[in-house]
Design an enzyme around this catalytic site. Structure first.
Site, PDB file in Angstrom:
ATOM      1  N   GLY A   1       0.869  -1.177   0.000  1.00 38.34           N
ATOM      2  CA  GLY A   1       0.000   0.000   0.000  1.00 38.34           C
ATOM      3  C   GLY A   1       0.901   1.219   0.000  1.00 38.34           C
TER       4      GLY A   1
ATOM      5  CG  ASP B   1       4.984   3.765  -2.483  1.00 32.56           C
ATOM      6  OD1 ASP B   1       4.443   4.714  -3.084  1.00 32.56           O
ATOM      7  OD2 ASP B   1       4.644   2.576  -2.622  1.00 32.56           O
TER       8      ASP B   1
HETATM    9  O1  RIB Z   1       3.508   1.776  -4.939  1.00 30.91           O
HETATM   10  C1  RIB Z   1       3.480   0.408  -4.721  1.00 30.91           C
HETATM   11  C2  RIB Z   1       2.230   0.017  -4.034  1.00 30.91           C
HETATM   12  O2  RIB Z   1       1.151   0.297  -4.889  1.00 30.91           O
HETATM   13  C3  RIB Z   1       2.129  -1.460  -3.714  1.00 30.91           C
HETATM   14  O3  RIB Z   1       2.650  -1.780  -2.440  1.00 30.91           O
HETATM   15  C4  RIB Z   1       0.663  -1.729  -3.847  1.00 30.91           C
HETATM   16  O4  RIB Z   1       0.040  -1.954  -2.626  1.00 30.91           O
HETATM   17  C5  RIB Z   1       0.070  -0.519  -4.549  1.00 30.91           C
HETATM   18  O5  RIB Z   1      -0.696   0.205  -3.719  1.00 30.91           O
END
Ligand code: RIB
Length: 298
Positions: free
Chosen positions: A40, A244
């Protein structure tokens, strides 16, 4: 004063299939391996920030379902040092899941928000009041759009900076773009967000718009010129979650008062480690690893 980092965002269980063949419509193929691990975009950013931060706390405001994945997701955040006081458990709801196909080291993702749809303004706003001026908020777009909008407006009143990672793409009101401190799309999100080309968009939003360019690094504009912050070459295993890690690391560096140029180098270095292992969180590096690698390059 030590700044907190508050991630308002999504969490999920990522179900990643590695395959050598992508099925055609109506076709079944056999995959190679299955990896089931927490992910996520919000949770990945929180884990990255917690692993990289020296002082202050990293809080995650989010939601899981009352299924088996929910406890795993929360325990995982705790293990990495994320404060989960504000993670809700939604009765009768599934946790978020991401269905990921890994093919030729790149990914295709279908994200099912489920409990993440319960991260609503009426839950989040009262929590935000408990934090301090100067704290940094990080958001992405796997949670309701109304929450993202209301938090951006409220953050201005509360004296907090917002880093918005507009992923996955959805339309964003102009006034919200004006209000955030930093906007961090990738190239394709940038194309969809702005009517003009990337160069022009960067020039319109100096020191605010940061476009991530995958293996090439990141680019931004300041007073009079466009700058490239190159990435650090490495052997790529899985790019899932690299963006992320970049956003979590950026928040950490800015919370320490680093300049934007130096914060972007730090974020690039952190994400160059993130791609070296399987899974969105598998490669997120510790602070010492990033510092040592940057020192070696200096
Ligand atoms: O950015 C990567 C994430 O995007 C993954 O971990 C997946 O959960 C999606 O949300």
């Amino acid at each position: 004063m030590t700044q907190n980092i508050i991630i308002i965002g999504s969490s999920s269980m990522d179900l990643t299939v590695q395959t050598d063949v992508i099925p055609e419509q109506g076709e079944t193929v056999l995959g190679e391996t299955l990896l089931m691990a927490p992910g996520g975009k919000g949770a990945n950013q929180a884990v990255a920030a917690a692993r990289l931060k020296r002082d202050g706390d990293v809080y995650m405001i989010g939601a899981v379902g009352d299924d088996a994945f929910g406890n795993k997701i929360i325990n995982n955040l705790r293990q990495f040092g994320v404060n989960t006081t504000y993670m809700q458990k939604i009765e009768g709801e599934h946790s978020g899941t991401a269905h990921i196909t890994l093919y030729e080291q790149d990914n295709r993702i279908i994200f099912v928000p489920a409990a993440n749809n319960h991260i609503l303004p009426e839950v989040v706003l009262p929590i935000l009041e408990r934090f301090e001026r100067g704290d940094i908020i990080v958001m992405q777009q796997e949670i309701p759009a109304e929450t993202v909008a209301v938090v951006i407006e409220k953050a201005a009143d509360l004296g907090m900076q917002v880093i918005l990672n507009p992923a996955p793409y959805r339309p964003l009101e102009q006034k919200l773009i004006e209000q955030v401190a930093y906007l961090t799309p990738n190239e394709s999100e940038c194309r969809q967000l702005f009517d003009v080309g990337m160069d022009e968009a960067l020039a319109q939003y100096p020191q605010k718009l940061i476009v991530t360019l995958g293996a090439e690094g990141a680019t931004y504009y300041d007073d009079d010129a466009r700058h490239m912050v190159p990435s650090y070459p490495c052997e790529v295993v899985d790019t899932t979650g690299a963006g992320d890690t970049f956003n979590g690391a950026l928040a950490v560096a800015l919370s320490e008062g680093q300049s934007l140029a130096s914060a972007l180098q730090f974020a690039n270095m952190a994400s160059s480690f993130a791609v070296r292992a399987l899974g969105a969180q598998g490669g997120i590096p510790a602070r010492e690893t990033v510092d040592a690698a940057l020192e070696k390059k200096a």
